[in-house]
Design a protein around this motif. Structure first.
Motif, short mmCIF file in Angstrom:
data_model
loop_
_atom_site.label_atom_id
_atom_site.label_comp_id
_atom_site.label_asym_id
_atom_site.label_seq_id
_atom_site.Cartn_x
_atom_site.Cartn_y
_atom_site.Cartn_z
N TRP A 192 37.44 38.51 42.69
CA TRP A 192 38.32 39.45 41.96
C TRP A 192 39.73 39.39 42.52
O TRP A 192 40.71 39.35 41.78
N GLN B 277 31.88 38.58 45.35
CA GLN B 277 32.40 39.07 44.08
C GLN B 277 33.78 39.72 44.26
O GLN B 277 34.68 39.53 43.43
N ARG B 278 33.95 40.48 45.32
CA ARG B 278 35.25 41.10 45.57
C ARG B 278 36.32 40.05 45.86
O ARG B 278 37.46 40.16 45.39
#
Length: 455
Positions: free
Chosen positions: A438, A434-435
């Motif tokens: 992003w 997820q990071r």
């Protein structure tokens, strides 16, 4: 009366020696026909290479490999019987090159005067040094002798390559419970070579128990049966309790330095990788009961933590290293539980080999591009000033930007966009993915792999 320090001689002494020279039951019960060898019909049945070669007298030089008590010596003796060769047994532990020279000289005389060939059986050939094994080469190659080497180890590791290339290798299978039970039953009923004349009895459950406790070793089973038979009156029923006493302490079938150790270690690793904590504990217990060093398994667990778990659970490596320190401080008695705890943790942790693959790919890329320059904006201040003015790009300090992130290149120009680490969708890697997404949405490096789950 014979003199002190000298062996007794004369008819009386010979009779005494003969009376005390009794073959063990396992030796007496050795099969005299190929069809009677249990558990190895994949090699000896009609139509199988080794069996047909023995029946046709065209065996040549061979290496027999397999666990103890599975029939290696039996097959060697049958080769001599079926091919009418003289069989000479060399023990690699007690016999060396001088004894080999004597055997070769006798074999040459036998071949010249009788036209009869000699089969040299080298038991535990893996215990012979390279120079000793090399001494066999010219005689095997010239055909003066045929070799039958027996080993419990992997021949590729135990036998020198030059000798191995002149032999065919046959692998004996471990005996199953039914095979060993058949051997025990034969010995119980054979009145000539076995203990049948004693009319001892054993229930099927007792025979099965002994076969099971013998770990596939027919010699061990017959040794226990013989030990019991010598203490019981004729016509007595053999009990499990009596057999248990004759077996003594059950020795774990495990070799601390050779093949079995590596097999158990491999089974342990694959059990952890396969998320089976029960199997991992079993293999660990097998090894430690045999006296192996728990630190060998801690080293393997550290490898598992980085190879099979990786960033799916970064705590795995910390748990292993803490267990290692606990073992060092506590010693074996209490420390083994720390090893077991680390094993269960690694077996039940989420699995990912993405770090392992990433490191492999990054090393390959570095090996393929060893001369690519470091981008100028990544150089230290002094080196940045020395760089070509056209290459000077100011370094942007990520902490000066929202979210401590700014899009700028970090790999050499020729490798821009190359990815190595592709996170999975489980454990901590789900959050790492997820990071990365992003950052990619804000101009960072692309993301490859499974899309991160929501949440």
């Amino acid at each position: 009366m014979s003199r002190p320090g000298k062996p007794a001689t004369g008819p009386g002494a010979s009779l005494f020696a003969a009376a005390n020279k009794v073959e063990p039951l396992a030796a007496r019960m050795r099969p005299e026909r190929l069809e009677d060898v249990v558990g190895q019909q994949h090699l000896l049945a009609s139509g199988k290479p080794l069996g047909d070669a023995i029946r046709n007298g065209t065996v040549g030089s061979i290496i027999l490999t397999g666990p103890s008590g599975t029939g290696k010596t039996t097959i060697a003796s049958l080769i001599g019987r079926y091919t009418a060769q003289s069989v000479v047994v060399l023990n690699a532990v007690t016999d060396g090159i001088p004894r080999l020279r004597e055997i070769v000289a006798e074999a040459e005389r036998r071949l010249d005067h009788e036209g009869r060939r000699t089969l040299v059986v080298v038991d535990e050939i893996h215990r012979w040094a390279k120079s000793q094994q090399d001494a066999l080469l010219p005689h095997v190659e010239s055909g003066v002798i045929s070799l039958c080497g027996a080993t419990t180890e992997v021949p590729a590791f135990a036998v020198v390559g030059a000798l191995l290339s002149r032999c065919r290798v046959y692998a004996l299978r471990p005996l199953v419970v039914d095979d060993v039970g058949q051997v025990i039953t034969r010995a119980l009923h054979d009145r000539t070579k076995g203990v049948g004349a004693r009319e001892l009895m054993a229930a099927p459950a007792t025979i099965h128990w002994l076969a099971e406790q013998s770990d596939g070793d027919a010699r061990r089973a017959l040794g226990a049966l013989e030990a019991v038979a010598t203490t019981l009156p004729d016509g007595t029923e053999i009990t499990i309790d009596a057999l248990s006493a004759s077996l003594g302490v059950r020795v774990v079938a495990y070799d601390r330095v050779d093949v079995d150790r590596n097999a158990v270690l491999s089974a342990f690793h694959k059990s952890c990788r396969g998320s089976d904590p029960h199997a991992a504990l079993y293999w660990l217990a097998r090894a430690l009961l045999a006296g192996d060093d728990p630190q060998l398994f801690l080293r393997r667990l550290a490898a598992i933590a980085t190879e099979d778990i990786g960033l799916a659970d970064p705590s795995a490596l910390q748990v292993v290293m803490t267990a290692w320190e606990a073992y060092r401080r506590l010693g074996p008695a209490e420390g083994e539980r720390a090893v077991a705890q680390a094993a269960v943790y690694c077996a039940t942790a989420p699995k990912s080999n993405r770090l392992y693959v990433a490191w492999r790919d990054a090393r390959e890329a570095a090996a393929d591009t060893p001369s690519l320059p470091v981008p100028a904006h990544l150089l230290n201040s002094e080196m940045h000033l020395r760089a070509d003015e056209a290459r000077r790009v100011p370094y942007q300090y990520p902490h000066d930007f929202p979210g401590a992130f700014v899009a700028q290149s970090y790999q050499p120009d020729a490798l821009q966009g190359r990815t190595y680490y592709r996170p999975g969708a489980f454990g901590e890697e789900k959050r790492i993915a997820q990071r990365l997404v992003w950052w990619a949405e804000r101009g960072g490096p692309p993301v490859e792999g499974e899309p991160p789950a929501a949440g």
